[in-house]
Design an enzyme around this catalytic site. Structure first.
Site, PDB file in Angstrom:
ATOM      1  N   ARG A 107      -1.054  11.140   2.561  1.00 34.63           N
ATOM      2  CA  ARG A 107      -0.676   9.789   3.003  1.00 34.63           C
ATOM      3  C   ARG A 107      -0.053   9.927   4.385  1.00 34.63           C
ATOM      4  O   ARG A 107       0.963  10.614   4.551  1.00 34.63           O
ATOM      5  CB  ARG A 107       0.328   9.157   2.036  1.00 34.63           C
ATOM      6  CG  ARG A 107       0.802   7.752   2.469  1.00 34.63           C
ATOM      7  CD  ARG A 107       1.874   7.249   1.520  1.00 34.63           C
ATOM      8  NE  ARG A 107       2.457   5.988   1.965  1.00 34.63           N
ATOM      9  CZ  ARG A 107       2.052   4.788   1.583  1.00 34.63           C
ATOM     10  NH1 ARG A 107       1.031   4.676   0.768  1.00 34.63           N
ATOM     11  NH2 ARG A 107       2.662   3.700   2.014  1.00 34.63           N
ATOM     12  N   HIS A 134      -7.306   2.337   2.843  1.00 32.89           N
ATOM     13  CA  HIS A 134      -6.383   2.524   1.708  1.00 32.89           C
ATOM     14  C   HIS A 134      -7.204   2.480   0.407  1.00 32.89           C
ATOM     15  O   HIS A 134      -7.062   1.563  -0.406  1.00 32.89           O
ATOM     16  CB  HIS A 134      -5.328   1.418   1.733  1.00 32.89           C
ATOM     17  CG  HIS A 134      -4.097   1.729   0.945  1.00 32.89           C
ATOM     18  ND1 HIS A 134      -3.974   2.848   0.133  1.00 32.89           N
ATOM     19  CD2 HIS A 134      -2.898   1.062   0.838  1.00 32.89           C
ATOM     20  CE1 HIS A 134      -2.792   2.854  -0.431  1.00 32.89           C
ATOM     21  NE2 HIS A 134      -2.116   1.790  -0.018  1.00 32.89           N
ATOM     22  N   GLN A 137      -5.709   2.120  -3.305  1.00 34.18           N
ATOM     23  CA  GLN A 137      -5.214   0.764  -3.571  1.00 34.18           C
ATOM     24  C   GLN A 137      -6.341  -0.151  -4.021  1.00 34.18           C
ATOM     25  O   GLN A 137      -6.151  -1.037  -4.852  1.00 34.18           O
ATOM     26  CB  GLN A 137      -4.562   0.205  -2.301  1.00 34.18           C
ATOM     27  CG  GLN A 137      -4.019  -1.210  -2.435  1.00 34.18           C
ATOM     28  CD  GLN A 137      -2.749  -1.287  -3.260  1.00 34.18           C
ATOM     29  OE1 GLN A 137      -1.799  -0.537  -3.011  1.00 34.18           O
ATOM     30  NE2 GLN A 137      -2.721  -2.167  -4.247  1.00 34.18           N
ATOM     31  N   ASP A 230      -0.426  -8.988   2.881  1.00 30.86           N
ATOM     32  CA  ASP A 230       0.255  -7.708   3.097  1.00 30.86           C
ATOM     33  C   ASP A 230       1.312  -7.952   4.179  1.00 30.86           C
ATOM     34  O   ASP A 230       1.324  -9.012   4.816  1.00 30.86           O
ATOM     35  CB  ASP A 230      -0.784  -6.662   3.551  1.00 30.86           C
ATOM     36  CG  ASP A 230      -0.215  -5.251   3.653  1.00 30.86           C
ATOM     37  OD1 ASP A 230       0.878  -5.004   3.106  1.00 30.86           O
ATOM     38  OD2 ASP A 230      -0.866  -4.390   4.275  1.00 30.86           O
ATOM     39  N   CYS A 271       0.085  -5.839  -2.017  1.00 27.92           N
ATOM     40  CA  CYS A 271       0.137  -4.393  -2.296  1.00 27.92           C
ATOM     41  C   CYS A 271       1.552  -3.825  -2.206  1.00 27.92           C
ATOM     42  O   CYS A 271       1.763  -2.666  -2.558  1.00 27.92           O
ATOM     43  CB  CYS A 271      -0.816  -3.632  -1.372  1.00 27.92           C
ATOM     44  SG  CYS A 271      -0.578  -3.966   0.375  1.00 27.92           S
ATOM     45  N   ARG A 316      -1.784   0.957  -9.794  1.00 29.04           N
ATOM     46  CA  ARG A 316      -1.905   2.101  -8.887  1.00 29.04           C
ATOM     47  C   ARG A 316      -1.922   3.403  -9.685  1.00 29.04           C
ATOM     48  O   ARG A 316      -2.669   4.338  -9.362  1.00 29.04           O
ATOM     49  CB  ARG A 316      -0.732   2.140  -7.893  1.00 29.04           C
ATOM     50  CG  ARG A 316      -0.677   1.049  -6.854  1.00 29.04           C
ATOM     51  CD  ARG A 316      -1.881   1.037  -5.928  1.00 29.04           C
ATOM     52  NE  ARG A 316      -2.131   2.302  -5.250  1.00 29.04           N
ATOM     53  CZ  ARG A 316      -1.441   2.823  -4.239  1.00 29.04           C
ATOM     54  NH1 ARG A 316      -0.404   2.174  -3.760  1.00 29.04           N
ATOM     55  NH2 ARG A 316      -1.783   3.972  -3.701  1.00 29.04           N
TER      56      ARG A 316
END
Length: 336
Positions: A107, A134, A137, A230, A271, A316
């Site tokens: 990440r 991503h 996700q 987001d 998210c 997740r």
């Protein structure tokens, strides 16, 4: 037989619609096993490196618990533990870690870094987030959609806000691949690149997905089964904050915009983290500076009956577990 075995999970465009659908359904299965306390140690004895250049709550927690549930041993390496070009090249780091670990999560910032890890490590590498994509996700998000509606094909998902960030890119491409109509409401300056839009349109031709980008938030949400937003400023992004917030305030998900979908069944997704009130230092500072109670989503919607943000956050875990098990678990997966 398993076309996922040994494969890295770097960006959505690398996978077919059927493969992405399989991962969504496998995630649902693993969620069932978890909720019913049925053991599923598909990665017994494996060692997993968790590399984090960017801080994280959900990604780190999900990968750690997923690894433990699968019987693997996770090892966290933060930005002070890894070099990536400072004292050691990504290539050299990848070759070392690949000899010690069975799989690597990354990440951080550059997509080139996670691609380099995959190229040189010789083990599956999973993208926990870069500035461009991503993908873990996405499996969680489309699992959440499927849980709520029972299917994906033909649904309409509207994303509002900064369309150029990793979430805008990933949602556009993944929805197009899975046959979900994708609307995007954003200022034109914050639309995804022409390259990303082109990839989505190419996928949409095969799946039947309809793509609609507009600067009009009301037009973007019309008929939407799900609204998604987001944060407006990505981690590490150097921008004029005042200009960005003033540009995006019309795209805030509030009750009026939810009502403008024309549907009672619309769900709301995020998210996380979300600046829906002043309960964070950043949310309070920005909210007071610009005279708003919330930024990208209002508190009444975030905590209201349409919100599925915490189901989405839990998912997740299950989606990351599915990705890790499919690519490293020597599972029998018939040709998809």
């Amino acid at each position: 037989m398993n076309q996922f075995q040994g494969k890295s999970f770097l960006k959505e465009i690398d996978f077919s619609s059927a493969e992405l659908s399989y991962l969504v359904d496998f995630s649902a299965h693993l969620k069932y096993l978890k909720h019913h306390n049925i053991a599923h140690p598909y990665l017994q004895g494996k060692n997993i490196a968790l590399l984090f250049e960017k801080t994280s709550t959900r990604t780190r927690s999900a990968f750690t618990v997923a690894a433990n549930d699968l019987g693997a041993n996770p090892e966290f390496l933060g930005k002070n533990d890894i070099q990536f070009g400072k004292k050691e090249s990504t290539e050299d780091t990848a070759k070392v870690l690949g000899r010690m670990f069975d799989g690597i999560e990354y990440r951080g910032f550059a997509q080139a870094t996670v691609e380099g890890l995959a190229k040189y490590s010789g083990v599956p590498v999973w993208n926990g987030l870069t500035d461009e994509w991503h993908p873990t996700q996405m499996i969680a998000d489309f699992l959440t959609l499927k849980e709520n509606f029972g299917h994906l094909k033909g649904l309409t998902l509207t994303y509002l806000g900064d369309g150029r960030n990793n979430m805008g890119n990933s949602l556009l491409v993944t929805a197009a691949k899975l046959g979900v109509n994708i609307h995007m409401g954003a200022p034109k300056a914050l639309w995804p690149s022409n390259e990303v839009i082109g990839l989505a349109k190419e996928a949409a031709v095969k799946s039947g997905s309809k793509i609609f980008l507009t600067e009009d938030p009301q037009a973007a949400v019309e008929g939407a089964d799900a609204l998604y937003t987001d944060v407006w400023i990505s981690m590490g992004e150097q921008i004029n904050v005042k200009e960005r917030i003033e540009m995006l305030l019309p795209y805030q998900i509030n009750q009026a915009l939810v009502d403008a979908t024309g549907k009672d069944s619309t769900i709301v997704m995020h998210c996380l983290p979300a600046y829906h009130n002043h309960d964070t230092e950043v949310g309070k500072e920005l909210g007071e500076e610009f005279g708003v109670d919330a930024l990208e989503i209002t508190d009444d919607v975030f905590n209201g009956p349409a919100s599925v943000v915490f189901d989405e956050a839990e998912n997740r875990l299950h989606s990351i577990k599915a990705i890790m098990a499919a690519t490293l678990g020597n599972l029998f997966i018939p040709e998809i």
